[in-house]
Design an enzyme around this catalytic site. Sequence first.
Site, PDB file in Angstrom:
ATOM      1  N   CYS A 303      52.625 -35.181  23.482  1.00 14.99           N
ATOM      2  CA  CYS A 303      53.283 -35.465  22.189  1.00 14.99           C
ATOM      3  C   CYS A 303      52.664 -36.792  21.471  1.00 14.99           C
ATOM      4  O   CYS A 303      52.134 -36.865  20.683  1.00 14.99           O
ATOM      5  CB  CYS A 303      54.534 -35.465  22.066  1.00 14.99           C
ATOM      6  SG  CYS A 303      55.366 -34.160  22.591  1.00 14.99           S
TER       7      CYS A 303
HETATM    8  N1  NAD Z   1      56.591 -30.846  26.044  1.00 16.34           N
HETATM    9  C1  NAD Z   1      57.406 -31.810  25.698  1.00 16.34           C
HETATM   10  O1  NAD Z   1      57.688 -32.873  26.097  1.00 16.34           O
HETATM   11  C2  NAD Z   1      57.872 -31.818  23.946  1.00 16.34           C
HETATM   12  C3  NAD Z   1      59.056 -32.711  23.613  1.00 16.34           C
HETATM   13  C4  NAD Z   1      59.074 -32.803  22.299  1.00 16.34           C
HETATM   14  C5  NAD Z   1      58.592 -32.090  21.547  1.00 16.34           C
HETATM   15  N2  NAD Z   1      57.502 -30.957  21.802  1.00 16.34           N
HETATM   16  C6  NAD Z   1      56.966 -30.278  20.754  1.00 16.34           C
HETATM   17  O2  NAD Z   1      57.707 -28.693  20.956  1.00 16.34           O
HETATM   18  C7  NAD Z   1      56.512 -27.871  20.740  1.00 16.34           C
HETATM   19  C8  NAD Z   1      56.176 -26.849  21.820  1.00 16.34           C
HETATM   20  O3  NAD Z   1      55.746 -27.783  22.683  1.00 16.34           O
HETATM   21  P1  NAD Z   1      55.635 -27.232  24.350  1.00 16.34           P
HETATM   22  O4  NAD Z   1      55.319 -28.477  25.207  1.00 16.34           O
HETATM   23  O5  NAD Z   1      57.046 -26.428  24.855  1.00 16.34           O
HETATM   24  O6  NAD Z   1      54.531 -26.150  24.504  1.00 16.34           O
HETATM   25  P2  NAD Z   1      53.914 -25.144  25.706  1.00 16.34           P
HETATM   26  O7  NAD Z   1      52.407 -25.060  25.392  1.00 16.34           O
HETATM   27  O8  NAD Z   1      54.917 -25.809  26.818  1.00 16.34           O
HETATM   28  O9  NAD Z   1      54.812 -23.745  25.009  1.00 16.34           O
HETATM   29  C9  NAD Z   1      54.280 -23.053  24.072  1.00 16.34           C
HETATM   30  C10 NAD Z   1      54.594 -21.720  24.292  1.00 16.34           C
HETATM   31  O10 NAD Z   1      54.618 -21.009  22.812  1.00 16.34           O
HETATM   32  C11 NAD Z   1      53.871 -19.934  23.210  1.00 16.34           C
HETATM   33  N3  NAD Z   1      53.234 -19.310  21.929  1.00 16.34           N
HETATM   34  C12 NAD Z   1      52.267 -19.852  21.266  1.00 16.34           C
HETATM   35  N4  NAD Z   1      52.091 -19.353  19.811  1.00 16.34           N
HETATM   36  C13 NAD Z   1      53.089 -18.191  19.935  1.00 16.34           C
HETATM   37  C14 NAD Z   1      53.206 -17.286  19.069  1.00 16.34           C
HETATM   38  N5  NAD Z   1      52.809 -17.013  17.871  1.00 16.34           N
HETATM   39  N6  NAD Z   1      54.340 -16.430  19.400  1.00 16.34           N
HETATM   40  C15 NAD Z   1      54.973 -16.358  20.710  1.00 16.34           C
HETATM   41  N7  NAD Z   1      54.662 -17.450  21.494  1.00 16.34           N
HETATM   42  C16 NAD Z   1      53.749 -18.231  21.177  1.00 16.34           C
HETATM   43  C17 NAD Z   1      52.819 -20.152  24.173  1.00 16.34           C
HETATM   44  O11 NAD Z   1      52.491 -18.791  24.815  1.00 16.34           O
HETATM   45  C18 NAD Z   1      53.598 -20.967  25.069  1.00 16.34           C
HETATM   46  O12 NAD Z   1      54.218 -20.316  26.282  1.00 16.34           O
HETATM   47  C19 NAD Z   1      55.373 -28.713  20.278  1.00 16.34           C
HETATM   48  O13 NAD Z   1      55.568 -28.662  18.802  1.00 16.34           O
HETATM   49  C20 NAD Z   1      55.371 -29.983  20.912  1.00 16.34           C
HETATM   50  O14 NAD Z   1      54.790 -31.049  20.243  1.00 16.34           O
HETATM   51  C21 NAD Z   1      57.205 -31.033  22.997  1.00 16.34           C
END
Ligand code: NAD
Length: 345
Positions: A303
Amino acid sequence: QGLKDANGRPIEEEWMEFDMDRQGFSQEYQQLLDKIRRRTAVVGVIGLGYVGLPLASTFHSAGYFTIGFDADLEVISALERGQSYLEHLPNSTELFQQLSDSEKFHATSDMSRLKQVDAILICVPTPLGENFEPDLRYIESCGRSIAAARRAGQLVVLESTTYPGTTREKLLPWILEGGCESSLGRDVFLAFSPEREDPGNKIHQMASIPKLVGGLDLPSSNLASALYESSFKQVIRVRSAEVAEAAKIVENVYRSVNIALVNELKMVLNKMNIDIWEVLDAAQTKPFGFHRFDPGPGWGGHCIPVDPFYLAWKARSVGVKSTFILVRRSREEQEQEQEQEQEQE
Ligand SMILES: NC(=O)c1ccc[n+]([C@@H]2O[C@H](COP(=O)([O-])OP(=O)(O)OC[C@H]3O[C@@H](n4cnc5c(N)ncnc54)[C@H](O)[C@@H]3O)[C@@H](O)[C@H]2O)c1
């Protein structure tokens, strides 16, 4: 701004003192609120990564039938086998086992099953494009899948981090697919609720972190708040989706700028043979106006290195050139320059 009840009447100040059962809301609203209150609503989470999987587990633990959607077939198969792919999560083995053993949790890549879902929560990645611009392609793909499977009476909440305005300006049109905007607040409800998860943090776990919720209108705000209130310790309603979107990105820009600052201070003080740690210990004895950040390796994770670019991009699109938001970048450039200078010497 733009908040309306189901009859299109503008709602101003009084909406913060919300009455969920107020007259005038649509039948779909009443039915969905009733399902949320009885916990018979089906919750769907799109994107089962670091954010989405714990979120799905939180609603599942609160008693909701939960369907997890992911485009990655390996994710689905690992979940069916109860095998963790998120090693940083505390108790990840138990969590995966619990979900795979439960009759109230399904994992699927079949997006047509979104039709079965009452509340759809979007947790897909929001990376940067080639020129450090927001890349919303994953959110767009979710919006289009929802449009294809949509039925009256569904709540959609975006949880992915993004710039203010994304939910209203981008996601809403993708979901409505050129359809009638007046269906917002009547048979489709849309809100933003930022994810403040800190994967691996044993103290602040998802359900105990205060949850910000901002809807595109009053009915959407009500339904999203009701849903999160049923599963999170504290829900904080804000005036609009834009406030919720901005709050999340401000939190991360604040961290990014302060990390840059303290690392620069360390370099400066080092040259003066002053120990930054002693300085910070001393400075933090001030009981107000100073919030300590410690020097470290710099920005990491998904992030902090990305989110400032989202806000800077949006700032530019409204004609503001930001100086501090991208301080991180200029700092990196500065370091590169310093390295080049040292090489030349
Ligand atoms: N990881 C963190 O610490 C964190 C904290 C706060 C906010 N965020 C935000 O949360 C969001 C998600 O982050 P994350 O870390 O969970 O990502 P991640 O990469 O761990 O997981 C995302 C998942 O979404 C799936 N995906 C992608 N496109 C898709 C679609 N069209 N349909 C279905 N599945 C789909 C992927 O296969 C993957 O499994 C981002 O915007 C990130 O900035 C992340």
